[in-house]
Motif scaffolding. Sequence first.
Motif, PDB file in Angstrom:
ATOM      1  N   VAL A 176      -0.463  -6.386  -8.032  1.00 40.53           N
ATOM      2  CA  VAL A 176      -1.317  -5.210  -7.877  1.00 40.53           C
ATOM      3  C   VAL A 176      -0.673  -3.999  -8.536  1.00 40.53           C
ATOM      4  O   VAL A 176      -1.365  -3.151  -9.097  1.00 40.53           O
ATOM      5  CB  VAL A 176      -1.660  -4.922  -6.405  1.00 40.53           C
ATOM      6  N   ASP A 177       0.643  -3.930  -8.481  1.00 38.50           N
ATOM      7  CA  ASP A 177       1.322  -2.837  -9.171  1.00 38.50           C
ATOM      8  C   ASP A 177       0.962  -2.849 -10.650  1.00 38.50           C
ATOM      9  O   ASP A 177       0.642  -1.810 -11.232  1.00 38.50           O
ATOM     10  CB  ASP A 177       2.842  -2.962  -9.000  1.00 38.50           C
ATOM     11  N   LEU A 219       0.875  -1.180   0.000  1.00 36.94           N
ATOM     12  CA  LEU A 219       0.000   0.000   0.000  1.00 36.94           C
ATOM     13  C   LEU A 219       0.903   1.218   0.000  1.00 36.94           C
ATOM     14  O   LEU A 219       1.860   1.277   0.757  1.00 36.94           O
ATOM     15  CB  LEU A 219      -0.869   0.009   1.263  1.00 36.94           C
ATOM     16  N   GLN A 273      -9.822  -0.291  -1.894  1.00 39.77           N
ATOM     17  CA  GLN A 273      -9.978  -1.220  -3.011  1.00 39.77           C
ATOM     18  C   GLN A 273      -8.679  -1.948  -3.302  1.00 39.77           C
ATOM     19  O   GLN A 273      -8.675  -3.144  -3.595  1.00 39.77           O
ATOM     20  CB  GLN A 273     -10.467  -0.471  -4.241  1.00 39.77           C
ATOM     21  N   ARG A 274      -7.607  -1.192  -3.226  1.00 38.45           N
ATOM     22  CA  ARG A 274      -6.314  -1.842  -3.448  1.00 38.45           C
ATOM     23  C   ARG A 274      -6.103  -2.942  -2.406  1.00 38.45           C
ATOM     24  O   ARG A 274      -5.663  -4.047  -2.716  1.00 38.45           O
ATOM     25  CB  ARG A 274      -5.190  -0.815  -3.385  1.00 38.45           C
ATOM     26  N   ARG A 334      -8.017  -5.978  -3.238  1.00 36.16           N
ATOM     27  CA  ARG A 334      -7.370  -6.761  -4.298  1.00 36.16           C
ATOM     28  C   ARG A 334      -6.241  -7.592  -3.716  1.00 36.16           C
ATOM     29  O   ARG A 334      -6.056  -8.761  -4.075  1.00 36.16           O
ATOM     30  CB  ARG A 334      -6.846  -5.827  -5.384  1.00 36.16           C
ATOM     31  N   GLU A 389      -1.625  -4.015 -11.974  1.00 33.52           N
ATOM     32  CA  GLU A 389      -3.012  -3.564 -12.131  1.00 33.52           C
ATOM     33  C   GLU A 389      -3.100  -2.058 -12.194  1.00 33.52           C
ATOM     34  O   GLU A 389      -3.895  -1.493 -12.932  1.00 33.52           O
ATOM     35  CB  GLU A 389      -3.865  -4.062 -10.962  1.00 33.52           C
ATOM     36  N   GLU A 390      -2.267  -1.425 -11.398  1.00 31.63           N
ATOM     37  CA  GLU A 390      -2.437   0.019 -11.250  1.00 31.63           C
ATOM     38  C   GLU A 390      -1.731   0.820 -12.330  1.00 31.63           C
ATOM     39  O   GLU A 390      -1.986   2.007 -12.481  1.00 31.63           O
ATOM     40  CB  GLU A 390      -1.951   0.442  -9.870  1.00 31.63           C
ATOM     41  N   ASN A 393     -10.009   4.333  -2.708  1.00 31.53           N
ATOM     42  CA  ASN A 393      -9.043   3.677  -3.591  1.00 31.53           C
ATOM     43  C   ASN A 393      -8.084   2.798  -2.807  1.00 31.53           C
ATOM     44  O   ASN A 393      -7.776   1.672  -3.223  1.00 31.53           O
ATOM     45  CB  ASN A 393      -8.243   4.735  -4.364  1.00 31.53           C
ATOM     46  N   ASP A 394      -7.630   3.334  -1.715  1.00 32.46           N
ATOM     47  CA  ASP A 394      -6.720   2.548  -0.879  1.00 32.46           C
ATOM     48  C   ASP A 394      -7.395   1.253  -0.443  1.00 32.46           C
ATOM     49  O   ASP A 394      -6.791   0.183  -0.456  1.00 32.46           O
ATOM     50  CB  ASP A 394      -6.317   3.362   0.350  1.00 32.46           C
TER      51      ASP A 394
END
Lengths: 166, 166
Positions: free
Chosen positions: A84-85, A42, A61-62, A65, A87-88, A58-59
């Motif tokens: 996840v990186d 995060l 949601q991350r 995930r 994804e973003e 947003n945090d």
Amino acid sequence: MARKRQAPAIDPDEPYLQIGEVAERTGVTQRTLRFYEEKGLLRPPTRMDGGFRLYSENDIQRLERIKRLKRLLGFPLAEIKEMVDAEEIKLQLRSEYRPESAISQKKAQLVRAIEVTEKQYNLIRQKVDDMAEMQSKLEERLETFRTWMEHLDKEAAASRKERANV
Amino acid sequence: MARKRQAPAIDPDEPYLQIGEVAERTGVTQRTLRFYEEKGLLRPPTRMDGGFRLYSENDIQRLERIKRLKRLLGFPLAEIKEMVDAEEIKLQLRSEYRPESAISQKKAQLVRAIEVTEKQYNLIRQKVDDMAEMQSKLEERLETFRTWMEHLDKEAAASRKERANV
DNA sequence: CTTTAACTTAACCTTGACGTTGAGGTAAGT
DNA sequence: ACTTACCTCAACGTCAAGGTTAAGTTAAAG
């Protein structure tokens, strides 16, 4: 021109949750939140004046995930981070403005994102296949068990009858 | 009278592999083999006079099942143990002889086996579903990325042309 | 019969992923 | 201003899943 904070708008970037609430809402501990931050899973949330962390939707949601990937894949956090990186990058690319000069750099990012995503995809596909096979084997086994069960019931019935006939 | 090691017969219960060979054949370390034994994931193998462990083909197969479950599900060993244990109830049932008196006991075992297998089955099914969903999302994302890539290429081409036209 | 390779147990070490205090700073209600 | 709840960082603890010596034993080969 200047965008002011729209009235009741719930901008998902707007940070307003303290760590305790996030913990409660997501079911992870505060320690875990700080730990994930420390490990780069995060990104550091905004802070209020006193230093308290403030998280945005947003945090959260991350985080969700991350939880999902962890649950499903059981991978080490380092790999989860990569995922996840990747994804973003999507969001990052979308939000960047466009100096012509940066096109090649964006392209490089995109290439990287595609690579990672393809790797993920293949990995998941493989897993899904393997697990589907396992699933059907379990199904078979259940069939077998149930058949045996019937046999046992018949045997039991037969032996009861026999004893009754003596 | 004394059964000597029959010529080509490969009884899967016949133990003949030392720990080093097992390690090499299965790709796990000796430490891991001893550790799994300690944790009850592998039952204690037979030993030769000096105390050296001797593994059978069955032992190896059990180990392979463990490896597979670990790889696929990423669960803690304690849970993996439960699963392989459940798998082996099958074999136990098959190998038991049949005094009529024991029918109800066998039935109880079978019921237990069915329960465990159903639990496993549901768990796997859930996972397969979740992962399939994730898979399709990844597919979508790849599509998106590739489209963007094309856009970027076009932009780049356009900007090259512009500069050439000045 | 000696050497060497493979094995034994026991003990300690490592890494990942957090849990659990401890000592204090901040925010909010009264 | 005071209390209390919530937060900060720092540091140590823990548990799983093994890795890594160490010191001694056994098997096998010369």
